[in-house]
Design a protein around this motif. Structure first.
Motif, PDB file in Angstrom:
ATOM      1  N   ARG A 102     -50.959  72.562  25.021  1.00 20.67           N
ATOM      2  CA  ARG A 102     -50.696  73.043  26.342  1.00 20.67           C
ATOM      3  C   ARG A 102     -51.915  72.249  27.373  1.00 20.67           C
ATOM      4  O   ARG A 102     -51.613  71.822  28.487  1.00 20.67           O
ATOM      5  CB  ARG A 102     -50.781  74.448  26.682  1.00 20.67           C
ATOM      6  CG  ARG A 102     -49.289  74.946  25.968  1.00 20.67           C
ATOM      7  CD  ARG A 102     -49.311  76.117  26.473  1.00 20.67           C
ATOM      8  NE  ARG A 102     -48.030  76.765  25.980  1.00 20.67           N
ATOM      9  CZ  ARG A 102     -47.839  77.968  25.894  1.00 20.67           C
ATOM     10  NH1 ARG A 102     -48.484  78.930  26.391  1.00 20.67           N
ATOM     11  NH2 ARG A 102     -46.391  78.314  25.376  1.00 20.67           N
ATOM     12  N   CYS A 148     -43.339  61.152  26.104  1.00 20.27           N
ATOM     13  CA  CYS A 148     -44.572  61.725  26.539  1.00 20.27           C
ATOM     14  C   CYS A 148     -45.905  61.782  25.505  1.00 20.27           C
ATOM     15  O   CYS A 148     -46.767  61.466  25.590  1.00 20.27           O
ATOM     16  CB  CYS A 148     -44.527  63.290  27.281  1.00 20.27           C
ATOM     17  SG  CYS A 148     -45.912  64.064  27.567  1.00 20.27           S
ATOM     18  N   VAL A 163     -51.184  68.390  27.762  1.00 17.41           N
ATOM     19  CA  VAL A 163     -50.084  68.326  28.736  1.00 17.41           C
ATOM     20  C   VAL A 163     -50.683  68.772  30.131  1.00 17.41           C
ATOM     21  O   VAL A 163     -50.424  68.019  31.398  1.00 17.41           O
ATOM     22  CB  VAL A 163     -49.027  69.317  28.661  1.00 17.41           C
ATOM     23  CG1 VAL A 163     -47.692  69.074  29.707  1.00 17.41           C
ATOM     24  CG2 VAL A 163     -48.199  68.818  27.345  1.00 17.41           C
ATOM     25  N   ARG A 185     -39.719  64.084  25.738  1.00 16.15           N
ATOM     26  CA  ARG A 185     -40.923  64.844  25.062  1.00 16.15           C
ATOM     27  C   ARG A 185     -41.536  63.875  24.285  1.00 16.15           C
ATOM     28  O   ARG A 185     -42.728  63.670  24.171  1.00 16.15           O
ATOM     29  CB  ARG A 185     -40.540  66.266  24.572  1.00 16.15           C
ATOM     30  CG  ARG A 185     -41.902  67.003  23.912  1.00 16.15           C
ATOM     31  CD  ARG A 185     -41.497  68.197  23.407  1.00 16.15           C
ATOM     32  NE  ARG A 185     -40.988  69.132  24.524  1.00 16.15           N
ATOM     33  CZ  ARG A 185     -40.573  70.565  24.370  1.00 16.15           C
ATOM     34  NH1 ARG A 185     -40.560  70.518  22.993  1.00 16.15           N
ATOM     35  NH2 ARG A 185     -40.139  70.901  25.215  1.00 16.15           N
TER      36      ARG A 185
END
Length: 190
Positions: A40, A7, A43, A4
């Motif tokens: 969100r 990312c 992502v 994570r």
């Protein structure tokens, strides 16, 4: 957690390098990663971008099955979309990046060899191995000797590659196509 963080760092670098405001709310979320989580939406957009080859294949399959909606798109709209895409790619680069890519002679030479030696050779080989009709063989060879296009720059951008080098290679191969296309056509097609 490690994945994570990678990312998040990747998304930050991409957002900063493109000049966009970072989509992350500093300290807005509670969590073990210091509160630096992508939203969100960020992502979802990153996943959608990484699936570009899937969208391309799906659109191609739909266009083959139901071509009429795609054929009704005006040619001017396609030209405008391509121009917008080219402008967008150019806006991600600085003049210094373009100039620096011209100093990478080895990579540029490899790109030219790939475009005008490897691709035509593969096209001729595939046409012979698959025993294509003469008309399809000509089409295959013509596709093999075409210079790089805007799609390669877009794919390089999505893959987080060296866009400046890709744009330089595309420009170089396009300029060389003025001479290479007639020469290779007469050599390989006759």
């Amino acid at each position: 957690v490690q994945r994570r963080l990678v990312c998040v760092q990747s998304l930050r670098v991409r957002a900063r390098s493109s000049g966009l405001v970072s989509p992350y709310a500093e300290g807005a979320s509670a969590g073990g990663d210091g509160g630096h989580r992508p939203s969100r939406i960020a992502v979802a957009l990153d996943v959608a971008t990484m699936l570009f080859p899937v969208w391309t294949c799906l659109a191609s399959a739909v266009a083959l099955k139901w071509p009429s909606p795609f054929l009704s798109i005006p040619e001017a709209a396609l030209s405008q979309a391509l121009s917008l895409l080219m402008l967008s790619m150019g806006m991600t680069l600085s003049p210094r990046q373009i100039l620096d890519s011209f100093t990478r002679r080895r990579e540029l030479l490899l790109g030219v060899l790939g475009c005008y030696v490897l691709m035509p050779t593969l096209a001729v080989g595939l046409a012979k191995v698959t025993a294509l009709d003469p008309e399809l063989t000509v089409g295959m060879i013509l596709l093999g000797i075409m210079s790089g296009g805007q799609a390669s720059n877009l794919c390089t951008f999505i893959a987080r590659g060296d866009v400046a080098l890709s744009v330089t290679m595309t420009t170089l191969s396009t300029l060389m196509a003025i001479f290479a296309l007639p020469f290779l056509s007469s050599l390989l097609i006759g």
